[in-house]
Write a protein that holds these residues in place. Structure first.
Motif, PDB file in Angstrom:
ATOM      1  N   GLU A   1      44.528 -83.988 -30.409  1.00 22.31           N
ATOM      2  CA  GLU A   1      44.982 -83.330 -31.631  1.00 22.31           C
ATOM      3  C   GLU A   1      44.829 -84.250 -32.832  1.00 22.31           C
ATOM      4  O   GLU A   1      44.375 -83.826 -33.902  1.00 22.31           O
ATOM      5  CB  GLU A   1      46.433 -82.891 -31.467  1.00 22.31           C
ATOM      6  CG  GLU A   1      46.617 -81.793 -30.425  1.00 22.31           C
ATOM      7  CD  GLU A   1      48.057 -81.607 -29.983  1.00 22.31           C
ATOM      8  OE1 GLU A   1      48.370 -80.543 -29.421  1.00 22.31           O
ATOM      9  OE2 GLU A   1      48.871 -82.534 -30.190  1.00 22.31           O
ATOM     10  N   ASP A   2      45.188 -85.507 -32.665  1.00 18.99           N
ATOM     11  CA  ASP A   2      45.109 -86.473 -33.758  1.00 18.99           C
ATOM     12  C   ASP A   2      43.672 -86.656 -34.245  1.00 18.99           C
ATOM     13  O   ASP A   2      43.419 -86.781 -35.445  1.00 18.99           O
ATOM     14  CB  ASP A   2      45.689 -87.812 -33.297  1.00 18.99           C
ATOM     15  CG  ASP A   2      45.699 -88.845 -34.406  1.00 18.99           C
ATOM     16  OD1 ASP A   2      46.333 -88.593 -35.444  1.00 18.99           O
ATOM     17  OD2 ASP A   2      45.067 -89.901 -34.232  1.00 18.99           O
ATOM     18  N   SER A   3      42.727 -86.666 -33.319  1.00 13.90           N
ATOM     19  CA  SER A   3      41.332 -86.926 -33.676  1.00 13.90           C
ATOM     20  C   SER A   3      40.649 -85.730 -34.335  1.00 13.90           C
ATOM     21  O   SER A   3      39.582 -85.880 -34.930  1.00 13.90           O
ATOM     22  CB  SER A   3      40.542 -87.348 -32.438  1.00 13.90           C
ATOM     23  OG  SER A   3      40.549 -86.329 -31.466  1.00 13.90           O
ATOM     24  N   THR A   4      41.260 -84.542 -34.244  1.00  9.76           N
ATOM     25  CA  THR A   4      40.664 -83.347 -34.836  1.00  9.76           C
ATOM     26  C   THR A   4      41.539 -82.702 -35.904  1.00  9.76           C
ATOM     27  O   THR A   4      41.192 -81.643 -36.428  1.00  9.76           O
ATOM     28  CB  THR A   4      40.368 -82.300 -33.742  1.00  9.76           C
ATOM     29  OG1 THR A   4      41.581 -81.933 -33.087  1.00  9.76           O
ATOM     30  CG2 THR A   4      39.378 -82.851 -32.714  1.00  9.76           C
TER      31      THR A   4
ATOM     32  N   VAL B   1      51.065 -76.155 -37.736  1.00 10.12           N
ATOM     33  CA  VAL B   1      51.811 -77.402 -37.828  1.00 10.12           C
ATOM     34  C   VAL B   1      52.291 -77.787 -36.435  1.00 10.12           C
ATOM     35  O   VAL B   1      52.935 -76.987 -35.746  1.00 10.12           O
ATOM     36  CB  VAL B   1      53.011 -77.261 -38.790  1.00 10.12           C
ATOM     37  CG1 VAL B   1      53.809 -78.564 -38.836  1.00 10.12           C
ATOM     38  CG2 VAL B   1      52.521 -76.895 -40.194  1.00 10.12           C
ATOM     39  N   LEU B   2      51.976 -79.023 -36.015  1.00 10.77           N
ATOM     40  CA  LEU B   2      52.301 -79.507 -34.676  1.00 10.77           C
ATOM     41  C   LEU B   2      53.099 -80.804 -34.750  1.00 10.77           C
ATOM     42  O   LEU B   2      52.830 -81.652 -35.608  1.00 10.77           O
ATOM     43  CB  LEU B   2      51.033 -79.762 -33.868  1.00 10.77           C
ATOM     44  CG  LEU B   2      50.052 -78.599 -33.689  1.00 10.77           C
ATOM     45  CD1 LEU B   2      48.815 -79.066 -32.919  1.00 10.77           C
ATOM     46  CD2 LEU B   2      50.715 -77.429 -32.986  1.00 10.77           C
ATOM     47  N   LEU B   3      54.036 -80.957 -33.844  1.00 11.01           N
ATOM     48  CA  LEU B   3      54.841 -82.176 -33.737  1.00 11.01           C
ATOM     49  C   LEU B   3      54.287 -83.071 -32.645  1.00 11.01           C
ATOM     50  O   LEU B   3      53.851 -82.592 -31.600  1.00 11.01           O
ATOM     51  CB  LEU B   3      56.291 -81.804 -33.417  1.00 11.01           C
ATOM     52  CG  LEU B   3      57.294 -82.960 -33.300  1.00 11.01           C
ATOM     53  CD1 LEU B   3      57.530 -83.613 -34.654  1.00 11.01           C
ATOM     54  CD2 LEU B   3      58.625 -82.452 -32.722  1.00 11.01           C
ATOM     55  N   ASP B   4      54.316 -84.391 -32.879  1.00 11.86           N
ATOM     56  CA  ASP B   4      53.965 -85.388 -31.869  1.00 11.86           C
ATOM     57  C   ASP B   4      52.551 -85.164 -31.339  1.00 11.86           C
ATOM     58  O   ASP B   4      52.341 -84.753 -30.198  1.00 11.86           O
ATOM     59  CB  ASP B   4      54.988 -85.356 -30.727  1.00 11.86           C
ATOM     60  CG  ASP B   4      54.811 -86.505 -29.748  1.00 11.86           C
ATOM     61  OD1 ASP B   4      54.155 -87.507 -30.100  1.00 11.86           O
ATOM     62  OD2 ASP B   4      55.333 -86.396 -28.619  1.00 11.86           O
TER      63      ASP B   4
ATOM     64  N   MET C   1      48.266 -72.126 -27.823  1.00  9.92           N
ATOM     65  CA  MET C   1      48.655 -73.097 -26.801  1.00  9.92           C
ATOM     66  C   MET C   1      47.966 -74.432 -27.078  1.00  9.92           C
ATOM     67  O   MET C   1      46.769 -74.488 -27.340  1.00  9.92           O
ATOM     68  CB  MET C   1      48.275 -72.580 -25.415  1.00  9.92           C
ATOM     69  CG  MET C   1      48.749 -73.469 -24.283  1.00  9.92           C
ATOM     70  SD  MET C   1      50.552 -73.513 -24.128  1.00  9.92           S
ATOM     71  CE  MET C   1      50.864 -71.853 -23.540  1.00  9.92           C
ATOM     72  N   ARG C   2      48.725 -75.530 -27.015  1.00 11.75           N
ATOM     73  CA  ARG C   2      48.168 -76.853 -27.250  1.00 11.75           C
ATOM     74  C   ARG C   2      47.410 -77.333 -26.023  1.00 11.75           C
ATOM     75  O   ARG C   2      47.538 -76.780 -24.925  1.00 11.75           O
ATOM     76  CB  ARG C   2      49.294 -77.825 -27.615  1.00 11.75           C
ATOM     77  CG  ARG C   2      50.086 -77.355 -28.821  1.00 11.75           C
ATOM     78  CD  ARG C   2      51.305 -78.199 -29.096  1.00 11.75           C
ATOM     79  NE  ARG C   2      50.983 -79.516 -29.600  1.00 11.75           N
ATOM     80  CZ  ARG C   2      51.871 -80.377 -30.087  1.00 11.75           C
ATOM     81  NH1 ARG C   2      53.150 -80.028 -30.138  1.00 11.75           N
ATOM     82  NH2 ARG C   2      51.503 -81.558 -30.514  1.00 11.75           N
ATOM     83  N   THR C   3      46.652 -78.399 -26.190  1.00 17.32           N
ATOM     84  CA  THR C   3      45.813 -78.900 -25.100  1.00 17.32           C
ATOM     85  C   THR C   3      46.610 -79.305 -23.875  1.00 17.32           C
ATOM     86  O   THR C   3      46.100 -79.255 -22.752  1.00 17.32           O
ATOM     87  CB  THR C   3      44.975 -80.096 -25.583  1.00 17.32           C
ATOM     88  OG1 THR C   3      45.866 -81.113 -26.083  1.00 17.32           O
ATOM     89  CG2 THR C   3      44.015 -79.685 -26.684  1.00 17.32           C
ATOM     90  N   ASP C   4      47.875 -79.705 -24.080  1.00 19.04           N
ATOM     91  CA  ASP C   4      48.711 -80.100 -22.942  1.00 19.04           C
ATOM     92  C   ASP C   4      49.791 -79.062 -22.632  1.00 19.04           C
ATOM     93  O   ASP C   4      50.736 -79.339 -21.900  1.00 19.04           O
ATOM     94  CB  ASP C   4      49.343 -81.473 -23.178  1.00 19.04           C
ATOM     95  CG  ASP C   4      50.061 -81.564 -24.530  1.00 19.04           C
ATOM     96  OD1 ASP C   4      50.280 -80.502 -25.162  1.00 19.04           O
ATOM     97  OD2 ASP C   4      50.405 -82.683 -24.945  1.00 19.04           O
ATOM     98  N   GLY C   5      49.675 -77.868 -23.222  1.00 15.88           N
ATOM     99  CA  GLY C   5      50.581 -76.778 -22.884  1.00 15.88           C
ATOM    100  C   GLY C   5      51.896 -76.758 -23.628  1.00 15.88           C
ATOM    101  O   GLY C   5      52.739 -75.901 -23.360  1.00 15.88           O
ATOM    102  N   ARG C   6      52.109 -77.664 -24.578  1.00 12.71           N
ATOM    103  CA  ARG C   6      53.388 -77.712 -25.295  1.00 12.71           C
ATOM    104  C   ARG C   6      53.457 -76.662 -26.407  1.00 12.71           C
ATOM    105  O   ARG C   6      52.438 -76.205 -26.912  1.00 12.71           O
ATOM    106  CB  ARG C   6      53.582 -79.094 -25.938  1.00 12.71           C
ATOM    107  CG  ARG C   6      53.911 -80.199 -24.975  1.00 12.71           C
ATOM    108  CD  ARG C   6      54.083 -81.506 -25.736  1.00 12.71           C
ATOM    109  NE  ARG C   6      52.822 -81.990 -26.279  1.00 12.71           N
ATOM    110  CZ  ARG C   6      52.694 -82.627 -27.446  1.00 12.71           C
ATOM    111  NH1 ARG C   6      53.773 -82.839 -28.197  1.00 12.71           N
ATOM    112  NH2 ARG C   6      51.521 -83.043 -27.868  1.00 12.71           N
TER     113      ARG C   6
END
Length: 247
Positions: free
Chosen positions: A179-182, A171-174, A1-6
């Motif tokens: 996420e970008d900083s890590t 692999v993650l989109l957008d 699960m991503r930090t914002d639930g996507r």
């Protein structure tokens, strides 16, 4: 699960509000998750010296982040007395992306400035600027047609941009800011609505990535661009009928 639930292949919530600044020939507010960018397109008669007498037009961009677009106050670059390297790079990227889908011969000897001002930054500000900047550009071109200045469209295709990366071997989109900083890998792709690649920016921040991982990133990017193109077309509505140039 991503930090914002996507889900890994899911975009952040995207909206494009046209006519955001009434004085501009083209203006939108694009929102992608917590990132918000105002994109204004202004028509100016005349072109840079290297284009004078050619009959060709020019499209260029300026980009900036407002002092409280981030968690702490940033100093305006105008106060610092110079444009930073990151800003200069992004401005050139936006300009290249927008010029890639416009026939400069049809535009004539005039310049369209696309100013992208980040009012809130949560990752993906350059990609949001390109995606929103295109919609503002089409608005400005429609303004030229409505005024009888242009008789045909200079637009060949739509253009949008998206970020993609690898975080914790996934692999993650957008990517959002966290996420970008890590991310182990961070990339930005600019593509046309017809699926052609305009530009790729990719870096292995921590460890190299394989061809298989790159194929996955490209596949997700194509899905993201398709959805962004759909949103652009929905926002433009009948104005997109003006984008018919083949030259």
């Amino acid at each position: 699960m991503r930090t914002d639930g996507r889900a890994p292949k899911e975009l952040r919530k995207v909206s494009i509000e046209r006519g955001f600044v009434k004085q501009a020939e083209g203006s939108v507010l694009i929102t992608m998750g917590g990132t918000r960018v105002v994109c204004n397109a202004s028509v100016v008669e005349g072109v840079p010296p290297f284009l004078k007498g050619t009959g060709k037009g020019w499209i260029t961009a300026e980009y900036g982040m407002l002092p409280r677009s981030t968690s702490t106050r940033m100093t305006r670059e105008s106060s610092a007395g110079k444009v930073g390297g990151r800003t200069h790079e992004i401005q050139r990227l936006i300009g290249r992306a927008l010029r890639s889908v416009v026939n400069m011969n049809v535009l004539g000897e005039r310049t369209i400035w696309v100013d992208c001002d980040v009012i809130e930054a949560e990752g993906g500000t350059r990609t949001a600027s390109i995606t929103g900047g295109f919609v503002a550009l089409v608005e400005a071109l429609h303004w030229l047609k409505a005024g009888g200045i242009l008789s045909q469209s200079p637009v060949r295709d739509t253009v949008a941009a998206i970020s993609v990366g690898i975080c914790n071997q996934t692999v993650l989109l957008d990517l959002n800011y966290t996420e970008d900083s890590t991310a182990e890998v961070d990339a930005n792709l600019v593509m046309t609505g017809s699926g052609k690649i305009v530009e790729v920016q990719g870096t292995a921040e921590r460890q190299p990535f394989s061809k298989e991982q790159w194929d996955q990133m490209l596949e997700l990017s194509v899905l993201g661009i398709r959805e962004l193109t759909r949103i652009q077309k929905e926002a433009l509505g009948d104005l997109l009928k003006f984008t018919t140039s083949k030259g």
